[in-house]
Motif scaffolding. Sequence first.
Motif, mmCIF file in Angstrom:
data_model
loop_
_atom_site.group_PDB
_atom_site.id
_atom_site.type_symbol
_atom_site.label_atom_id
_atom_site.label_comp_id
_atom_site.label_asym_id
_atom_site.label_seq_id
_atom_site.Cartn_x
_atom_site.Cartn_y
_atom_site.Cartn_z
ATOM 1 N N GLN A 88 0.831 -1.210 0.000
ATOM 2 C CA GLN A 88 0.000 0.000 0.000
ATOM 3 C C GLN A 88 0.862 1.255 0.000
ATOM 4 N N SER A 89 1.949 1.198 0.744
ATOM 5 C CA SER A 89 2.787 2.392 0.830
ATOM 6 C C SER A 89 3.516 2.637 -0.490
ATOM 7 N N HIS A 90 3.976 1.568 -1.130
ATOM 8 C CA HIS A 90 4.612 1.747 -2.445
ATOM 9 C C HIS A 90 3.589 2.193 -3.499
ATOM 10 N N SER A 91 2.372 1.713 -3.387
ATOM 11 C CA SER A 91 1.311 2.112 -4.319
ATOM 12 C C SER A 91 1.075 3.623 -4.246
ATOM 13 N N ASP A 134 12.696 23.606 -5.817
ATOM 14 C CA ASP A 134 11.792 22.841 -6.686
ATOM 15 C C ASP A 134 10.561 22.395 -5.901
ATOM 16 N N PRO A 135 9.385 22.913 -6.259
ATOM 17 C CA PRO A 135 8.186 22.630 -5.461
ATOM 18 C C PRO A 135 7.820 21.144 -5.475
ATOM 19 N N ARG A 136 8.240 20.444 -6.506
ATOM 20 C CA ARG A 136 7.915 19.026 -6.624
ATOM 21 C C ARG A 136 8.727 18.194 -5.633
ATOM 22 N N THR A 137 9.950 18.642 -5.390
ATOM 23 C CA THR A 137 10.796 17.939 -4.421
ATOM 24 C C THR A 137 10.152 17.968 -3.035
ATOM 25 N N LYS A 138 9.749 19.143 -2.627
ATOM 26 C CA LYS A 138 9.148 19.310 -1.303
ATOM 27 C C LYS A 138 7.926 18.411 -1.148
ATOM 28 N N ARG A 139 7.092 18.417 -2.179
ATOM 29 C CA ARG A 139 5.856 17.636 -2.105
ATOM 30 C C ARG A 139 6.153 16.139 -2.098
ATOM 31 N N LEU A 140 7.086 15.700 -2.941
ATOM 32 C CA LEU A 140 7.418 14.273 -2.983
ATOM 33 C C LEU A 140 8.009 13.812 -1.652
ATOM 34 N N LEU A 141 8.810 14.675 -1.022
ATOM 35 C CA LEU A 141 9.387 14.297 0.269
ATOM 36 C C LEU A 141 8.301 14.163 1.337
ATOM 37 N N GLU A 142 7.290 15.042 1.280
ATOM 38 C CA GLU A 142 6.147 14.917 2.201
ATOM 39 C C GLU A 142 5.436 13.573 2.023
ATOM 40 N N VAL A 143 5.163 13.243 0.754
ATOM 41 C CA VAL A 143 4.470 11.975 0.495
ATOM 42 C C VAL A 143 5.341 10.793 0.920
ATOM 43 N N ALA A 144 6.649 10.911 0.652
ATOM 44 C CA ALA A 144 7.570 9.830 1.033
ATOM 45 C C ALA A 144 7.594 9.628 2.547
ATOM 46 N N ASP A 145 7.444 10.726 3.274
ATOM 47 C CA ASP A 145 7.370 10.611 4.735
ATOM 48 C C ASP A 145 6.064 9.952 5.165
ATOM 49 N N ALA A 154 4.167 8.045 3.420
ATOM 50 C CA ALA A 154 4.103 6.641 2.977
ATOM 51 C C ALA A 154 5.195 5.802 3.635
ATOM 52 N N LYS A 155 6.005 6.452 4.433
ATOM 53 C CA LYS A 155 7.111 5.763 5.126
ATOM 54 C C LYS A 155 8.038 5.022 4.174
ATOM 55 N N VAL A 156 8.387 5.639 3.060
ATOM 56 C CA VAL A 156 9.342 4.987 2.161
ATOM 57 C C VAL A 156 10.710 5.671 2.178
ATOM 58 N N ALA A 157 10.764 6.894 2.717
ATOM 59 C CA ALA A 157 12.042 7.610 2.713
ATOM 60 C C ALA A 157 13.032 6.931 3.651
ATOM 61 N N GLY A 158 14.259 6.788 3.193
ATOM 62 C CA GLY A 158 15.271 6.134 4.028
ATOM 63 C C GLY A 158 16.660 6.662 3.721
ATOM 64 N N ARG A 159 17.603 5.750 3.724
ATOM 65 C CA ARG A 159 19.021 6.094 3.589
ATOM 66 C C ARG A 159 19.331 6.881 2.305
ATOM 67 N N HIS A 160 18.684 6.508 1.179
ATOM 68 C CA HIS A 160 18.991 7.213 -0.075
ATOM 69 C C HIS A 160 18.481 8.646 -0.057
ATOM 70 N N VAL A 161 17.295 8.841 0.501
ATOM 71 C CA VAL A 161 16.776 10.210 0.601
ATOM 72 C C VAL A 161 17.680 11.034 1.517
ATOM 73 N N ASN A 162 18.071 10.447 2.605
ATOM 74 C CA ASN A 162 18.963 11.175 3.525
ATOM 75 C C ASN A 162 20.286 11.548 2.852
ATOM 76 N N LEU A 163 20.820 10.605 2.115
ATOM 77 C CA LEU A 163 22.080 10.889 1.411
ATOM 78 C C LEU A 163 21.879 12.014 0.393
ATOM 79 N N ALA A 164 20.759 11.956 -0.330
ATOM 80 C CA ALA A 164 20.483 12.980 -1.339
ATOM 81 C C ALA A 164 20.404 14.366 -0.707
ATOM 82 N N LEU A 165 19.755 14.439 0.454
ATOM 83 C CA LEU A 165 19.636 15.733 1.136
ATOM 84 C C LEU A 165 20.983 16.185 1.703
#
Lengths: 258, 258, 258, 258
Positions: free
Chosen positions: C49-52, C151-162, C164-175
């Motif tokens: 569900q979270s990946h969906s 980039d407004p899309r980045t902010k929004r995608l990070l919110e959704v990723a939070d 949906a609980k999918v953000a992890g090590r790669h998102v942290n590294l990117a930031l």
Amino acid sequence: MTKHFWKTSISKVEPNKILVRGYDLTQLVGRYSYADLTYLLWRGELPSQSHSQMMDALLTSCLEHSLNSPSVDATIFVASSGVPLQSSVSAGVAAMGEWHGGAIEEAAKVLQEGAAVKDKSLQEIANGILTTWKDSGKRLPGYGHPTHTDDPRTKRLLEVADEAKVAGRHVNLALEISALTDELYGKHLILNVDGCIAAIISDMGFDWRLGKGFFIVSRTPGLIAHAYEQMYFEKPYKSPRWSEIEYTGRTERKVPEP
Amino acid sequence: MTKHFWKTSISKVEPNKILVRGYDLTQLVGRYSYADLTYLLWRGELPSQSHSQMMDALLTSCLEHSLNSPSVDATIFVASSGVPLQSSVSAGVAAMGEWHGGAIEEAAKVLQEGAAVKDKSLQEIANGILTTWKDSGKRLPGYGHPTHTDDPRTKRLLEVADEAKVAGRHVNLALEISALTDELYGKHLILNVDGCIAAIISDMGFDWRLGKGFFIVSRTPGLIAHAYEQMYFEKPYKSPRWSEIEYTGRTERKVPEP
Amino acid sequence: MTKHFWKTSISKVEPNKILVRGYDLTQLVGRYSYADLTYLLWRGELPSQSHSQMMDALLTSCLEHSLNSPSVDATIFVASSGVPLQSSVSAGVAAMGEWHGGAIEEAAKVLQEGAAVKDKSLQEIANGILTTWKDSGKRLPGYGHPTHTDDPRTKRLLEVADEAKVAGRHVNLALEISALTDELYGKHLILNVDGCIAAIISDMGFDWRLGKGFFIVSRTPGLIAHAYEQMYFEKPYKSPRWSEIEYTGRTERKVPEP
Amino acid sequence: MTKHFWKTSISKVEPNKILVRGYDLTQLVGRYSYADLTYLLWRGELPSQSHSQMMDALLTSCLEHSLNSPSVDATIFVASSGVPLQSSVSAGVAAMGEWHGGAIEEAAKVLQEGAAVKDKSLQEIANGILTTWKDSGKRLPGYGHPTHTDDPRTKRLLEVADEAKVAGRHVNLALEISALTDELYGKHLILNVDGCIAAIISDMGFDWRLGKGFFIVSRTPGLIAHAYEQMYFEKPYKSPRWSEIEYTGRTERKVPEP
């Protein structure tokens, strides 16, 4: 520069803001589905719940048809040539012509023109359409299928269209036409997935000229899957061996002096 | 509008006048060959007689290779889908990637970098190139062929290059590399048509980044011939039958509840 | 015919039945979303569900960027030339190269290689990546934007990723990388939508080589909308007038005798 | 495998041998021009001297038209996106539709059907054609030009056609039609380069369905020149700035609850 050379009604970009059909993209993402936003892009408005449900079914119905599909075949030959992913997908999209997805457009045009006739029964209209097409000698768009004798996607889409309460006059006309083929064509021509999509989007109020868009969007993830498979899990430079190609041309002859 | 957004050094159009690289197009047409004017477009100058002769040979050397070619295969699948002629040609051009014509570009780069080395013999340079490529694990661009054990186009192009007196250091280096493959690769790798074109255009002074242009122009009339054959003399909707496709994926499984 | 010439693990077609990754297509349509089935095609399994939820956000995030996008520009020029809808969409897809959507692929590769390092802190890894890229002289993929300072899309995608609980090590590294740019590049480089998608799909376990697929699918409905607008609501044969084109080439010269 | 799935009459490949229309390719290269071999590919026979001369003129007549051409514009936007050379050329070819090179095909069809009429004068035939087209409301293919009031390429091609003695009934009919436009259309419509090529190839006996092939081959070296210029001498990611784009769509509105 020519006035209004760069002009569009679809979206507006400013620093840190993207408006799509008047809505802030960031407020749509994560709240509306891909199918909903495709609808917004093409129609200018967000769909009702019933149209939303139908859009998802329409856009998934042509997702995949294995290598039994010229667009997928074109994609894998290009993908085998050492090109970036998008190049092979681009070639696959180029193959979505009149005989491959294009029937949606043509069938929707025929159905919309037919359904607009006011003073005849659906059966009379269907009869007129079939007679006209038969006389033209052209293939009836949206009917018959080389592989399926009963297109499973049609049946499923009609179920969803009933559930979502979007099926109406165009779907009925499309089915009426199929029912009359036995008599007028001397064989039963099933309503195929192209014809079924054509009928449903017509009942949803779509311009028939957007018909091919449904096929393009629906098949694109499949093209990408096939390109990826070919690029990374198959041998490069796909082509038949010379000995497998039948040559039907001139036998060898002497080159004349220029 | 951004300053200089529309800018080019290639040609100039005014009402009733077209300048190409400074020459009036109407004074070129009927007096210079297609090969000459392609040279003019790409180099900025008309070719000498010897370069003119060589251009025609280069641009005809890859004219056709039957269906044993991913670009032709992509073209005929797209051409079978009910699209205009240019769509299928476009898909064929998209297939001219790293492993299909692209070797000209890469090989020319390698040869130009190699030939620029001043303080080593050609054999030493060839040895260095082969060693580097072998260590990289990548396929040596311009050498070997899946069908031809002795590429007939290479032999003919080298003859023309001798006649036209354009062959020089790059051609010699290219041949030296082939000669050393037996020892360094443990098998003989012939100089194929891509590698041969790469060497000759390098001797003619072409930027290696234009290498793929030779293949694109050379093969395009062939793509058109195949598209025409498929569109008007073969059945539409070309694809393998479902029963001819080997499925290697998951066996059928139950769809879970969403 | 070469054994296994036509082979795929993606889907299986039989008369009246289509299996996609082992599931009957008709049981998927109307029950799973377009985003879910794209996931199925690319991963071989249906999403959690979270990946969906995340898939839908990812596939809608690049939906539209007005004419401020080479793929849309290519699409409208082709659409103005009297071609079927799919031809112009095909040209737009061809434009999704290294500098236009392609950064997803490259950035995901960098992030996945970086995140796989075990014995260093994220900051050390980020530092190493930035130093390597800076030394290479190449543009850092996934950072900075010509129009958006945030980039407004980045902010929004990070919110959704939070959510949906999918953000992890790669998102942290990117930031972390973005945070270090001020020091190492002497200016702040934001994480743009390409880099953000790259990080999130990496946390979801996607092969980086599928990265461009997200951009292609996301932008395709937009290309169709622009093609449709150009074809039916704008003038045909779009191109700058001769007088608007700056010519920077040779002045007129006499054509020499051949 | 379906019998005859891979089949062609155009060429035959065997190890170390390539036959094109029955001739050994290696005996053609270096002796016949690119224009000659294009003729061979499309017609099955080598050209006479007069047809050879005419082919070269036809295939060079549309070489370049600066950025005042949708195919070149599409090419440069794609070329700016970080793609290999062939990708942008492919997009340019995709733009050669009904309104951009496509008129050759249509005009040749009209002229061939007209010239086949036996019992009327050329003037009567021309009159009939013009009346039919005017009534259809469609643009007369091959006449008029947005930039040229007297297409310089037409004049030059007609000179060569006279020299080469290939001009005949189709060229006369084409000129007759132009002469009658003043009276029937109320303005003079010049015979443009598309219409002129159409007339000449009809006098040479070409199938009108190959008409677009002449434009594709003629313009391809130009597309390559523009792609090369964009890729290596211009800035990447070509697109109008956000502030240069006129937005004609909905003003901002609140996103409704899903």
